[in-house]
Enzyme design. Structure first.
Site, PDB file in Angstrom:
ATOM      1  NE  ARG A   1      -3.672  -2.066   2.785  1.00 45.00           N
ATOM      2  CZ  ARG A   1      -3.483  -3.168   3.505  1.00 45.00           C
ATOM      3  NH1 ARG A   1      -2.320  -3.340   4.135  1.00 45.00           N
ATOM      4  NH2 ARG A   1      -4.414  -4.089   3.592  1.00 45.00           N
TER       5      ARG A   1
ATOM      6  CE  LYS B   1      -6.655  -0.212   4.460  1.00 40.75           C
ATOM      7  NZ  LYS B   1      -7.900  -0.368   3.660  1.00 40.75           N
TER       8      LYS B   1
ATOM      9  CG  HIS C   1      -4.969   0.553  -4.074  1.00 44.37           C
ATOM     10  ND1 HIS C   1      -4.410   0.366  -2.825  1.00 44.37           N
ATOM     11  CD2 HIS C   1      -6.019  -0.308  -4.125  1.00 44.37           C
ATOM     12  CE1 HIS C   1      -5.082  -0.543  -2.152  1.00 44.37           C
ATOM     13  NE2 HIS C   1      -6.069  -0.976  -2.930  1.00 44.37           N
TER      14      HIS C   1
ATOM     15  NE  ARG D   1      -3.183  -3.515  -1.335  1.00 41.93           N
ATOM     16  CZ  ARG D   1      -2.786  -4.372  -0.391  1.00 41.93           C
ATOM     17  NH1 ARG D   1      -1.508  -4.678  -0.275  1.00 41.93           N
ATOM     18  NH2 ARG D   1      -3.657  -4.927   0.432  1.00 41.93           N
TER      19      ARG D   1
ATOM     20  CG  HIS E   1      -6.926  -8.436   1.310  1.00 44.82           C
ATOM     21  ND1 HIS E   1      -7.129  -8.856   0.016  1.00 44.82           N
ATOM     22  CD2 HIS E   1      -6.620  -7.118   1.231  1.00 44.82           C
ATOM     23  CE1 HIS E   1      -6.945  -7.846  -0.814  1.00 44.82           C
ATOM     24  NE2 HIS E   1      -6.639  -6.784  -0.102  1.00 44.82           N
TER      25      HIS E   1
ATOM     26  CE1 TYR F   1      -6.874  -7.081  -6.985  1.00 44.86           C
ATOM     27  CE2 TYR F   1      -7.021  -8.313  -4.937  1.00 44.86           C
ATOM     28  CZ  TYR F   1      -6.744  -7.147  -5.611  1.00 44.86           C
ATOM     29  OH  TYR F   1      -6.341  -6.042  -4.920  1.00 44.86           O
TER      30      TYR F   1
END
Length: 324
Positions: A161, A185, A261, A264, A287, A296
């Protein structure tokens, strides 16, 4: 006789548990506070009760009316709340109800809080030849060019990120092992692996630098008038990196919108297209939920192409007939 616990008291306890027990950031905790305060403001209007009501007063009917109020709410521009925004409010409420259940406090069953269907934006990614075109636009004869090449290589090679990239210091990354740890995150650590090419370009950039400042990537326009020896005054910002990526995408003639992004996304799709399993990609992207990674799969599932070619490819004879 013990006084019943009131919601206003429990919210503070819940937010503290988010930060301490679950490692949520201060920003996330404040967002949850805002979402919950909005719920109890609306709940007070709907139920006619004061803000300080008991957890048992959160009923299925109150939830139904709250969801209806969210769906009908408009902002200062007269626009309705998007489903994804409504989800944030409901996720905060569900989290609070789970906290109450964990403490054995009688309230609404968290499973009754269903989230609205959200149509995700289509994933924009670059094919490998487009990434190569992007990289070819960088003039690596200068220190700035070496920096920009290293940035793009790291974004694509490591799936970082942009917020993670800007925090990197020289000592954050092991170029010999080509791996390092980033804190993403939710303050969760994850491993990042990079290609030999990415490691070489980062090394070339650092060899060119004459400073001993800590940040891995520096803003070269901020050289004068600063005395902060940590080097943070010259650390590249996320917005600066966005401009760098946009610049080379434009020079490469790529018409789609390209951001850090996007690289990414490109990292993830490239892995899946080359046979990586989705659980491994989930881990490498950091994630928390596999459903986030599954966005994806519709563009990378090789089985779909096989089915298409098996049942929808013209035979040579049919092709000749069409041409004639």
């Amino acid at each position: 006789m013990n006084q019943p616990l009131l919601v206003s008291e429990l919210i503070g306890d819940f937010l503290e548990s988010l930060e301490i027990e679950h490692g949520r950031s201060v920003k996330t905790t404040e967002n949850y506070r805002r979402y919950l305060e909005r719920f109890f403001d609306l709940a007070s209007e709907i139920s006619g009760k004061d803000y300080d009501f008991a957890p048992a007063d959160i009923t299925p009917e109150l939830l139904r009316k709250y969801r209806l109020a969210l769906n009908r709410e408009v902002d200062s521009k007269g626009e309705s709340l998007k489903p994804i925004t409504q989800s944030y409010y409901l996720i905060a409420l569900r989290g609070f109800l789970k906290y109450l259940a964990k403490r054995g406090i009688n309230s609404l069953d968290p499973s009754l809080v269903e989230l609205p269907h959200v149509i995700r934006k289509q994933v924009t990614f670059l094919h490998f030849d487009e990434v190569e075109r992007l990289l070819e636009q960088v003039d690596t004869s200068t220190e700035t060019g070496l920096r920009d090449r290293a940035i793009i290589e790291l974004l694509f090679s490591g799936g970082l990120r942009v917020s993670e990239l800007v925090k990197l210091n020289r000592d954050s990354i092991n170029l010999d092992r080509r791996e390092f740890i980033v804190r993403g995150k939710g303050s969760k650590d994850r491993p990042v692996f990079i290609s030999p090419a990415a490691a070489d370009w980062v090394s070339a950039y650092l060899d060119e630098r004459k400073d001993t400042l800590a940040p891995l990537f520096l803003n070269n326009s901020r050289r004068q008038g600063e005395v902060n020896t940590s080097g943070d005054f010259r650390r590249l910002t996320a917005r600066s990196i966005e401009r760098i990526v946009e610049k080379y995408a434009r020079l490469a003639g790529i018409t789609k919108h390209v951001s850090p992004h996007t690289l990414r996304h490109s990292f993830a799709t490239d892995l899946l297209m080359n046979g990586a399993d989705i659980r491994s990609v989930q881990t490498m992207l950091g994630h928390a939920d596999i459903s986030t990674t599954q966005i994806y799969t519709h563009v990378t599932d090789p089985h779909l192409k096989e089915v298409h070619e098996r049942f929808h490819t013209d035979t040579d004879e049919e092709a000749k007939t069409i041409k004639n």
